[in-house]
Scaffold this motif. Sequence first.
Motif, PDB file in Angstrom:
ATOM      1  N   GLU A 262     -57.318  -5.010 -74.819  1.00  9.60           N
ATOM      2  CA  GLU A 262     -58.153  -3.994 -74.156  1.00  9.60           C
ATOM      3  C   GLU A 262     -58.358  -4.349 -72.687  1.00  9.60           C
ATOM      4  O   GLU A 262     -58.362  -3.471 -71.818  1.00  9.60           O
ATOM      5  N   GLU A 263     -58.507  -5.648 -72.411  1.00 12.15           N
ATOM      6  CA  GLU A 263     -58.637  -6.063 -70.999  1.00 12.15           C
ATOM      7  C   GLU A 263     -57.368  -5.707 -70.231  1.00 12.15           C
ATOM      8  O   GLU A 263     -57.422  -5.193 -69.107  1.00 12.15           O
ATOM      9  N   VAL A 264     -56.227  -5.969 -70.887  1.00  9.45           N
ATOM     10  CA  VAL A 264     -54.951  -5.690 -70.217  1.00  9.45           C
ATOM     11  C   VAL A 264     -54.798  -4.190 -69.956  1.00  9.45           C
ATOM     12  O   VAL A 264     -54.293  -3.778 -68.910  1.00  9.45           O
ATOM     13  N   GLN A 265     -55.273  -3.361 -70.892  1.00  7.84           N
ATOM     14  CA  GLN A 265     -55.189  -1.908 -70.667  1.00  7.84           C
ATOM     15  C   GLN A 265     -55.935  -1.516 -69.388  1.00  7.84           C
ATOM     16  O   GLN A 265     -55.460  -0.693 -68.616  1.00  7.84           O
ATOM     17  N   LEU A 266     -57.100  -2.130 -69.167  1.00 10.86           N
ATOM     18  CA  LEU A 266     -57.861  -1.823 -67.944  1.00 10.86           C
ATOM     19  C   LEU A 266     -57.133  -2.344 -66.704  1.00 10.86           C
ATOM     20  O   LEU A 266     -57.027  -1.652 -65.693  1.00 10.86           O
ATOM     21  N   LEU A 267     -56.614  -3.569 -66.823  1.00 11.88           N
ATOM     22  CA  LEU A 267     -55.892  -4.157 -65.690  1.00 11.88           C
ATOM     23  C   LEU A 267     -54.677  -3.311 -65.314  1.00 11.88           C
ATOM     24  O   LEU A 267     -54.363  -3.122 -64.138  1.00 11.88           O
ATOM     25  N   GLU A 268     -54.008  -2.799 -66.346  1.00 13.84           N
ATOM     26  CA  GLU A 268     -52.792  -2.018 -66.084  1.00 13.84           C
ATOM     27  C   GLU A 268     -53.073  -0.788 -65.241  1.00 13.84           C
ATOM     28  O   GLU A 268     -52.269  -0.429 -64.384  1.00 13.84           O
ATOM     29  N   LYS A 269     -54.228  -0.157 -65.468  1.00 11.98           N
ATOM     30  CA  LYS A 269     -54.581   1.035 -64.673  1.00 11.98           C
ATOM     31  C   LYS A 269     -54.562   0.665 -63.198  1.00 11.98           C
ATOM     32  O   LYS A 269     -53.964   1.340 -62.366  1.00 11.98           O
ATOM     33  N   GLU A 270     -55.241  -0.453 -62.902  1.00 17.55           N
ATOM     34  CA  GLU A 270     -55.340  -0.931 -61.522  1.00 17.55           C
ATOM     35  C   GLU A 270     -53.947  -1.264 -60.956  1.00 17.55           C
ATOM     36  O   GLU A 270     -53.589  -0.870 -59.849  1.00 17.55           O
ATOM     37  N   PRO A 284     -49.483  -5.933 -56.531  1.00 18.80           N
ATOM     38  CA  PRO A 284     -50.931  -5.746 -56.685  1.00 18.80           C
ATOM     39  C   PRO A 284     -51.636  -7.062 -56.994  1.00 18.80           C
ATOM     40  O   PRO A 284     -51.112  -7.881 -57.756  1.00 18.80           O
ATOM     41  N   SER A 285     -52.828  -7.239 -56.412  1.00 21.99           N
ATOM     42  CA  SER A 285     -53.532  -8.510 -56.639  1.00 21.99           C
ATOM     43  C   SER A 285     -53.946  -8.671 -58.100  1.00 21.99           C
ATOM     44  O   SER A 285     -54.002  -9.778 -58.633  1.00 21.99           O
ATOM     45  N   ALA A 286     -54.182  -7.526 -58.790  1.00 25.73           N
ATOM     46  CA  ALA A 286     -54.615  -7.599 -60.195  1.00 25.73           C
ATOM     47  C   ALA A 286     -53.540  -8.217 -61.094  1.00 25.73           C
ATOM     48  O   ALA A 286     -53.835  -8.692 -62.189  1.00 25.73           O
ATOM     49  N   LEU A 287     -52.311  -8.231 -60.614  1.00 25.67           N
ATOM     50  CA  LEU A 287     -51.214  -8.814 -61.410  1.00 25.67           C
ATOM     51  C   LEU A 287     -51.482 -10.288 -61.717  1.00 25.67           C
ATOM     52  O   LEU A 287     -51.105 -10.803 -62.766  1.00 25.67           O
ATOM     53  N   ALA A 288     -52.169 -10.936 -60.794  1.00 23.69           N
ATOM     54  CA  ALA A 288     -52.462 -12.363 -60.990  1.00 23.69           C
ATOM     55  C   ALA A 288     -53.408 -12.590 -62.169  1.00 23.69           C
ATOM     56  O   ALA A 288     -53.518 -13.709 -62.666  1.00 23.69           O
ATOM     57  N   LYS A 289     -54.066 -11.514 -62.625  1.00 21.69           N
ATOM     58  CA  LYS A 289     -54.980 -11.666 -63.767  1.00 21.69           C
ATOM     59  C   LYS A 289     -54.241 -11.534 -65.108  1.00 21.69           C
ATOM     60  O   LYS A 289     -54.845 -11.641 -66.162  1.00 21.69           O
ATOM     61  N   ARG A 290     -52.944 -11.225 -65.056  1.00 24.73           N
ATOM     62  CA  ARG A 290     -52.162 -11.196 -66.291  1.00 24.73           C
ATOM     63  C   ARG A 290     -51.729 -12.617 -66.635  1.00 24.73           C
ATOM     64  O   ARG A 290     -51.650 -13.483 -65.773  1.00 24.73           O
ATOM     65  N   GLY A 291     -51.449 -12.838 -67.936  1.00 21.14           N
ATOM     66  CA  GLY A 291     -51.159 -14.195 -68.390  1.00 21.14           C
ATOM     67  C   GLY A 291     -49.738 -14.662 -68.145  1.00 21.14           C
ATOM     68  O   GLY A 291     -49.455 -15.852 -68.193  1.00 21.14           O
ATOM     69  N   GLY A 292     -48.820 -13.729 -67.901  1.00 21.81           N
ATOM     70  CA  GLY A 292     -47.409 -14.128 -67.742  1.00 21.81           C
ATOM     71  C   GLY A 292     -47.195 -14.715 -66.369  1.00 21.81           C
ATOM     72  O   GLY A 292     -47.821 -14.328 -65.408  1.00 21.81           O
TER      73      GLY A 292
END
Length: 418
Positions: A262-270, A284-292
């Motif tokens: 669910e967190e990733v779904q929100l991050l993906e929007k951004e 995008p800076s939000a990409l850094a919040k993904r685990g890969g």
Amino acid sequence: MKFTIVGAGSSYTPELLEEFALRRESLPVDEVMLYDINELRLNIMKGFCERFTKKLGLDVLIRSTLNLDEALEGADFVDTQIRVGGNTQRVLDEKIPLQYGLVGQETTGAGGMMKAFRTIPVMLEIARRMERLSPDGWMINYTNPTGLVTEAVTRYTKANIAGFCSGGIFPKMWAKKALGIDYSRVQYDYVGLNHMNFISNITIDGRPVSSEEFIKIAAENDSVDLELIKLLGVIPSPYLQWYYHTREKVQKVLAAPLTRGEEVQLLEKEVYEAYADPENSDKPSALAKRGGGGYSEVAMNFVNAVYNNVDTEMVVNVPNQGAVSFLPDSAVVEIPCLVNARGMSALNVPHIPPMCWGLISAVKNYESLAVESAVEGNIQKMKWALLAHPLVMDYELVEKLVPELLEANRRYLPQFKF
Ligand code: G6P
């Protein structure tokens, strides 16, 4: 060189272009072919990749297609990075087992098995088309669960596949962060399966690390208790948190407002809003919040080893063929291999830590049954797989879980009759 990306709408795609730019002298990529079934994401990514390559000063033709045959035809490398059912199904993989107090995780346990069930038929179809359209090409697989996907492709097709995870370079990343030393100076023994592996005998410039250095490196793996790592004397994959800290981790996830999916779904929007902005040519800076992370680097190490015939030691998912003495030959394991233009040959696995045989065997047992179940649409084998899995194993729960898991994935399981 034609480099095809299957699942190119993924937010990780631009990182591959960065690696091409870093290696432009040694890897002459003429054409990057983007393929996806999601037209909107494909178009967004194509637009961004064009702006990004311009920014990187990379002279490469970016093409896109919704036609899989066109994408695969004559490809030298096919990077597969798909998520069948997207994050919507991931959330169900997490939530259904959690309802029963079991680990609910996208690649491990009952949820991971459902991801495998949705994914394996699609990956087999891609591999079978590669047999015909790019028989000399290499599939570089990042699609999870990569161990099960690789086992399915190697057992049921003749396509060339190298199954990867960035976990193979984690000890190098940790040593770099903890001790500030370059990757090339760090070596280690590595044995197990994807997301079920153990690292031992770490050396720097050929000398064994001191216990202080070991602790500093191990502390970077913050998913598993450092005291536990000291007790084991080897570093387990971060995914071992689900096995060694099961109750604590399940409670933590249950108490959290959102699951990771669910967190990733929100991050993906951004992330996709930023990718879609025609004025934007930055990741995008939000990409850094993904685990890969580290995927592209590993993928390009492989491309470089094969394309330029440079002997390179890499951790890869490959059929065991005797490398791990207690597992069958066809079982896919994640171990160090020598990679060059002839492909991959497994290196000797000199050290198998004594406390990990049982776990590796049990999880491999589950994996191989799950692969067979996924291919045959076999519900009996699905139950066997769950009964073999150390994170499930409870008969009453298995009988409750199976119909619920199948129902939640009905759209994606044409191979099962229920
Ligand atoms: C790991 C997992 C992947 C996952 C990725 C990103 O590499 O193996 O399956 O997609 O991390 O994690 P996230 O939780 O951000 O999706």
